[in-house]
Design a protein around this motif. Sequence first.
Motif, mmCIF file in Angstrom:
data_model
loop_
_atom_site.group_PDB
_atom_site.id
_atom_site.type_symbol
_atom_site.label_atom_id
_atom_site.label_comp_id
_atom_site.label_asym_id
_atom_site.label_seq_id
_atom_site.Cartn_x
_atom_site.Cartn_y
_atom_site.Cartn_z
ATOM 1 N N LEU A 59 0.699 -1.111 0.096
ATOM 2 C CA LEU A 59 0.013 -0.008 -0.003
ATOM 3 C C LEU A 59 0.760 1.211 0.065
ATOM 4 O O LEU A 59 1.580 1.519 0.941
ATOM 5 C CB LEU A 59 -0.918 0.026 1.150
ATOM 6 C CG LEU A 59 -1.870 -1.306 1.454
ATOM 7 C CD1 LEU A 59 -2.597 -1.083 2.728
ATOM 8 C CD2 LEU A 59 -2.233 -1.787 0.054
ATOM 9 N N LYS A 60 0.806 1.972 -0.914
ATOM 10 C CA LYS A 60 1.786 3.034 -1.387
ATOM 11 C C LYS A 60 1.136 4.292 -1.207
ATOM 12 O O LYS A 60 0.226 4.444 -2.162
ATOM 13 C CB LYS A 60 2.665 2.909 -2.464
ATOM 14 C CG LYS A 60 3.316 1.590 -2.720
ATOM 15 C CD LYS A 60 3.870 1.416 -4.308
ATOM 16 C CE LYS A 60 4.967 2.359 -4.725
ATOM 17 N NZ LYS A 60 5.463 2.251 -5.995
ATOM 18 N N PRO A 61 1.713 5.241 -0.470
ATOM 19 C CA PRO A 61 1.018 6.570 -0.444
ATOM 20 C C PRO A 61 1.779 7.257 -1.698
ATOM 21 O O PRO A 61 2.611 7.027 -2.119
ATOM 22 C CB PRO A 61 1.697 7.123 0.638
ATOM 23 C CG PRO A 61 2.725 6.387 1.168
ATOM 24 C CD PRO A 61 2.646 4.992 0.467
ATOM 25 N N TYR A 62 1.016 8.508 -2.058
ATOM 26 C CA TYR A 62 1.644 9.370 -3.013
ATOM 27 C C TYR A 62 2.627 10.322 -2.464
ATOM 28 O O TYR A 62 3.485 10.583 -3.107
ATOM 29 C CB TYR A 62 0.706 10.308 -3.483
ATOM 30 C CG TYR A 62 1.051 11.264 -4.700
ATOM 31 C CD1 TYR A 62 1.165 10.587 -5.962
ATOM 32 C CD2 TYR A 62 0.944 12.570 -4.747
ATOM 33 C CE1 TYR A 62 1.538 11.269 -6.991
ATOM 34 C CE2 TYR A 62 1.433 13.256 -5.699
ATOM 35 C CZ TYR A 62 1.674 12.790 -6.690
ATOM 36 O OH TYR A 62 2.398 13.652 -7.825
ATOM 37 N N VAL A 63 2.520 10.727 -1.250
ATOM 38 C CA VAL A 63 3.581 11.439 -0.447
ATOM 39 C C VAL A 63 4.925 10.470 0.025
ATOM 40 O O VAL A 63 4.489 9.658 0.804
ATOM 41 C CB VAL A 63 2.957 12.081 0.842
ATOM 42 C CG1 VAL A 63 4.155 12.972 1.568
ATOM 43 C CG2 VAL A 63 1.614 13.021 0.601
ATOM 44 N N ARG A 64 5.832 10.808 -0.457
ATOM 45 C CA ARG A 64 7.082 10.143 -0.168
ATOM 46 C C ARG A 64 7.346 9.852 1.245
ATOM 47 O O ARG A 64 7.933 8.813 1.850
ATOM 48 C CB ARG A 64 8.203 10.427 -0.962
ATOM 49 C CG ARG A 64 8.106 10.504 -2.513
ATOM 50 C CD ARG A 64 9.374 10.810 -3.157
ATOM 51 N NE ARG A 64 9.330 10.735 -4.762
ATOM 52 C CZ ARG A 64 10.388 11.149 -5.520
ATOM 53 N NH1 ARG A 64 11.312 11.708 -5.075
ATOM 54 N NH2 ARG A 64 10.047 10.880 -6.910
ATOM 55 N N ASP A 65 6.959 10.748 2.049
ATOM 56 C CA ASP A 65 7.580 10.677 3.596
ATOM 57 C C ASP A 65 6.487 9.903 4.198
ATOM 58 O O ASP A 65 6.781 9.605 5.539
ATOM 59 C CB ASP A 65 7.764 12.128 4.131
ATOM 60 C CG ASP A 65 8.656 12.930 3.513
ATOM 61 O OD1 ASP A 65 9.722 12.423 2.991
ATOM 62 O OD2 ASP A 65 8.783 14.313 3.526
ATOM 63 N N PHE A 66 5.288 9.703 3.636
ATOM 64 C CA PHE A 66 4.412 8.841 4.394
ATOM 65 C C PHE A 66 4.666 7.301 4.468
ATOM 66 O O PHE A 66 5.235 7.019 3.162
ATOM 67 C CB PHE A 66 2.881 9.021 3.991
ATOM 68 C CG PHE A 66 1.956 8.921 4.632
ATOM 69 C CD1 PHE A 66 1.414 9.932 5.560
ATOM 70 C CD2 PHE A 66 1.190 7.749 4.996
ATOM 71 C CE1 PHE A 66 0.591 9.910 6.403
ATOM 72 C CE2 PHE A 66 0.116 7.496 5.926
ATOM 73 C CZ PHE A 66 -0.354 8.664 6.593
ATOM 74 N N PRO A 67 4.334 6.454 5.350
ATOM 75 C CA PRO A 67 5.095 5.005 5.373
ATOM 76 C C PRO A 67 4.339 4.380 4.372
ATOM 77 O O PRO A 67 3.135 4.201 4.279
ATOM 78 C CB PRO A 67 4.747 4.716 6.714
ATOM 79 C CG PRO A 67 3.846 5.468 7.481
ATOM 80 C CD PRO A 67 3.739 6.969 6.612
ATOM 81 N N VAL A 68 5.122 3.195 3.765
ATOM 82 C CA VAL A 68 4.280 2.096 3.054
ATOM 83 C C VAL A 68 3.898 1.191 3.714
ATOM 84 O O VAL A 68 4.600 0.797 4.872
ATOM 85 C CB VAL A 68 5.315 1.675 1.931
ATOM 86 C CG1 VAL A 68 4.855 0.647 1.138
ATOM 87 C CG2 VAL A 68 5.866 2.832 1.023
#
Length: 239
Positions: A204-213
């Motif tokens: 589950l990948k966020p669009y915001v890179r700093d947010f955890p996968v």
Amino acid sequence: MNFQDLHELVRLELLRRIERGILTGSRLAQQTGFQQAHISNFLNRKRALSLEGLDRVLAAQDLRIEEILPVDLAAGAAEPSCGPETEPVELVPIVSPSSAMDDISIAASATIETIPIATSRLYENRARPSARRTHWQRFLAIRTDAQQATAMAPLLPTGSVAVLDRHYNSLAPYRANQASIYAVRLGPMLLLRHVNFDERHLILKPYVRDFPVQLLPLVANESPGDYIVGRVCTVIADV
């Protein structure tokens, strides 16, 4: 209306989306496969797009020409004897995340509010349902909370309405070079994320890179479609 007029209408619509925070120039470049400088020049009237390029932009943003025509031009297409035609709409229920995950059909008591969406806009979406979802009510919507928006900004502004197609539970790409946003069941939560599948895990990948996968392990006999509630087919920010 000539090509130059249409070109300008599309440009202005994209600028409106950028001003609302639901699109960026870099995101548009990624969606269409153009260089970011090419998109920037287009948005700033320094370079025109070809008809093929304009089609790519419209497809990437799920836009139809009828949606951005000036009112007077759209009305002029109707026959005078019949008066202005109204496109059929479907009232899509806005529900809680738990209803989106668990309710096969949406009862009136589970409907928080409804939002009208053109029927043609809904059913032009391609379906790829899992076997257990074919008889589920297809379209419903949820409002994005702060957590969803933080992970997927600016694609999903806080408070925007995300319309889910619960008959698309496949990870097969809906459009080439454009990652879909899926509604995924993670325990009691419904997450809106980009999704990949690798080694028996949903990623589950966020669009915001700093947010955890986040990783969602699948056990024997489970498939991604068991957890994918549906694909986000439309995002409406100003409702």
